[in-house]
Design an enzyme around this catalytic site. Structure first.
Site, PDB file in Angstrom:
ATOM      1  CB  VAL A 519       8.943   0.334  44.883  1.00  0.00           C
ATOM      2  CG1 VAL A 519       8.053   0.860  46.006  1.00  0.00           C
ATOM      3  CG2 VAL A 519       8.442  -1.026  44.406  1.00  0.00           C
ATOM      4  CG  ASP A 520       8.722  -0.495  39.024  1.00  0.00           C
ATOM      5  OD1 ASP A 520       8.249   0.660  39.068  1.00  0.00           O
ATOM      6  OD2 ASP A 520       8.116  -1.460  38.534  1.00  0.00           O
ATOM      7  CG  ASP A 521      14.312   2.364  37.927  1.00  0.00           C
ATOM      8  OD1 ASP A 521      14.194   3.134  38.895  1.00  0.00           O
ATOM      9  OD2 ASP A 521      15.254   1.578  37.786  1.00  0.00           O
TER      10      ASP A 521
END
Ligand code: WT7
Length: 650
Positions: A519-521
């Site tokens: 859910v992060d980069d």
């Protein structure tokens, strides 16, 4: 108490009722549960009364985890001498299968002991002491796990750098831990590619020297299979075979505190430079041993093949340490799955009678494409258990693995875990947990996953949320090397009192977990974890590139493919040669595996009014899903979207 018992309880857990009872015991009384596991290993001195002490909450002071404090042990001793004392000295510890058919080798536990000790003695003569960092930049030859164990023997902290990283990336890691010693190899073949490793190391050392850090010793294994030039040109260069082979085969074991560091391994985060994940000795050791025993039903003498490179955590825990801790035989494969043809893996499985095969979904998808005949040309009758790791496995690949490769008789262990977790966290057990294709199923013993919503509220029953953990497990990382603040900020600040994994997950009505991805980069390309920020900073090293934003988009084989949006200087055009030059920047700064597949011109990037790039929107544009952009009201300039859609195929 017969100390062999408890490990066998874990290994033979064979019904859901047994799993449930053991799991309950493990979370209700973790100290007692893990002490029972730990007693299966050799401790030179017992731990103090307190098995576990921890604080996960940044508001209560420093985040801190300690298992078995005061206990003294040694990883190499438990991997080697413990087996020799159990009568396994003549058994094969490692099988090496070279890149080309017909290249092979074996090492018994006794031979491994001699090789590890000779190298450990060399390290000592090179001035390496307990707690010093040693960089290992080696291909998949047996010297790689030997080097890791030699460091463990004397209490040096190894930092293995995957041999696909570029000289810049290697230099960055060298400078990060100020290593004085590098262990490497002249050159290697992977598939039909020749890779000049020593050349990369030379550049990295020169680069480090320019930043005032001198590498004192570079020990270079000369790969006699390749006619190579004289690689030993610098005063720091040493000829591995000449130096090491004559040293004594005995070396004293350095007894380490359970919380002394064992190794560090760099991994990508959502922002900034790679993070030096630091693992310690005691907890990591027992967890590696226990998960291998339980998840792979691993027994002494089993032939186990994990296809991961030792440059990643999987190669640490499930190629090197875990199998040796169980007295198994572990395969080190130098080549690639489709060389000389797509039957290579199944050929190796038959050749060595592999019981358990552990690989990544991306490799399965790639092999599936070549058709079933390559699989069916081999018997695979030795196979009992299959495993996957690294990314979500799509149902088609799962079915193919289970039905074609395993002929419906080998359960598939879809293991979810991370560099940071050190070992399996959510995983089936072969005899106890009913599978569902695409689900990593249930938590391993002692692991307490929770799903949180964006306000940090625990979601119960069927739910989807941020995957976090409430309590420590023995093999969790203890810090980021020389940056404890970043450790707390990256993993313990988003949700107070929890370790946040960076992944999202769903829990179904049966309590099974389904990982939905990062859910992060952070991107996941062919099982390689790559930070968007790292690729972006590589792109902007190109003189014509003023800004870049990259996103991962779905790819049928690689899982994700890197799509880059670049803003060039005014009057500069994005020609094919500029594209190639941009890709070359990434290859030079990180390595070929991080190269973007697509580069698109972006006169401007979608940003919030505060200047933050909205990658969510870029992902939609790159995936041709601009109809479902979602909320764009926070965009500073909404016309940017139309421009990017228009330029997409140009
Ligand atoms: C990330 C960790 C663990 C060793 C290899 C990768 C993804 C890992 C699974 C799985 C779905 C998975 C996650 C995780 N991941 N295993 N079975 N199902 N996703 O280690 O490089 O630290 O990457 O890999 O996104 O956060 P890593």
């Amino acid at each position: 108490m017969n100390s062999d018992d408890f490990m066998d309880v874990l290994r033979t857990c064979c019904s859901r009722e047994q799993y449930d009872a053991l799991y309950r015991e493990s979370v209700e009384d973790p100290q007692n549960f893990w002490a029972k596991v730990a007693r299966e290993f050799h401790w030179e001195e017992p731990w103090k009364s307190n098995v576990l002490a921890f604080n996960f909450n940044v508001d209560n002071g420093k985040v801190d985890v300690s298992w078995f404090a005061g206990g003294k042990t040694n990883m190499a001793w438990n991997c080697i001498e413990r087996n020799i004392q159990n009568g396994c000295g003549e058994q094969t510890a490692f099988i090496w299968e070279g890149n080309n058919l017909g290249e092979e080798g074996k090492k018994t536990y006794l031979e491994l002991q001699a090789d590890v000790n000779r190298l450990a003695n060399w390290l000592k003569s090179a001035g390496v002491k307990k707690n010093d960092a040693v960089i290992i930049y080696l291909p998949m030859i047996m010297e790689l796990p030997v080097a890791m164990l030699a460091c463990a023997r004397i209490g040096a902290v190894h930092s293995v750098v995957f041999a696909g990283f570029s000289s810049e990336a290697l230099a960055q890691r060298l400078l990060g831990c100020k290593a004085k010693v590098v262990l490497t190899c002249s050159a290697v073949m992977r598939g039909s590619k020749h890779i000049n490793l020593k050349g990369v190391v030379d550049e990295a050392c020169d680069f480090a020297a320019a930043k005032d850090h001198a590498v004192d010793h570079c020990l270079c294994f000369i790969n006699a299979r390749l006619n190579s030039d004289n690689h030993l040109t610098q005063s720091r260069d040493k000829h591995w075979q000449n130096e090491v082979d004559q040293l004594p085969r005995d070396c004293e074991t350095e007894w380490m505190d359970a919380e002394d560091p064992l190794f560090m391994l760099y991994t990508s985060g959502s922002t900034g430079s790679p993070k030096g994940v630091l693992h310690t000795t005691g907890g990591y050791m027992i967890y590696a041993g226990a998960t291998c025993a339980s998840v792979f039903n691993m027994r002494q003498g089993d032939v186990f093949w994990c296809t991961a490179d030792c440059g990643w955590i999987t190669g640490h825990t499930y190629l090197t340490y875990g199998p040796l801790l169980n007295g198994a035989t572990s395969i080190v494969f130098e080549g690639v799955p489709n060389y000389p043809d797509a039957g290579r893996c199944w050929n190796i499985i038959d050749k060595y009678k592999v019981k358990t095969f552990y690989t990544a979904p991306t490799a399965l998808r790639a092999l599936q494409r070549y058709g079933d005949d390559f699989v069916k040309a081999y018997k695979r009758s030795s196979l009992k258990i299959l495993g996957t790791v690294g990314e979500p496995i799509n149902p088609e690949a799962w079915q193919w693995y289970f039905n074609v490769v395993g002929e419906g008789r080998c359960p598939v262990m879809d293991t979810w875990w991370q560099t940071e977790t050190g070992g399996h966290m959510i995983t089936p057990l072969p005899l106890a947990i009913e599978q569902k294709p695409g689900s990593a199923t249930l938590p391993f013993f002692g692991v307490e996953p929770v799903l949180l919503n964006e306000n940090g509220v625990e979601l119960l029953d069927e739910a989807e949320g941020y995957l976090c953990f409430k309590t420590p497990w023995p093999s969790m990382f203890r810090t980021l090397f020389a940056d404890h603040q970043r450790y707390e900020e990256s993993y313990f600040s988003m949700f107070k009192g929890y370790y946040f994994s960076g992944d999202g997950a769903k829990r179904d009505a049966d309590g099974y977990y389904w990982i939905t991805g990062r859910v992060d980069d952070v991107m996941n390309v062919s099982g390689h974890r790559i930070g968007t920020a790292e690729v972006e900073s590589a792109l902007v090293t190109h003189a014509e590139c003023v800004e870049a934003a990259v996103v991962g988009i779905d790819h049928p084989i690689k899982g994700q493919s890197i799509y880059a949006f670049v803003t060039l200087r005014e009057s500069c055009e994005l020609t094919n040669s500029t594209r190639k030059a941009l890709v070359d920047c990434v290859r030079a700064m990180i390595g070929p595996f991080a190269a973007p597949d697509t580069i698109q011109r972006a006169p401007a990037l979608p940003k919030t009014r505060s200047g933050k790039i909205m990658r969510r929107i870029l992902r939609k544009i790159a995936s041709r899903e601009e109809e479902s952009l979602g909320d764009t009201s926070t965009l500073a300039d909404p016309t940017v979207v139309d421009t990017l859609v228009e330029l997409r195929d140009k």
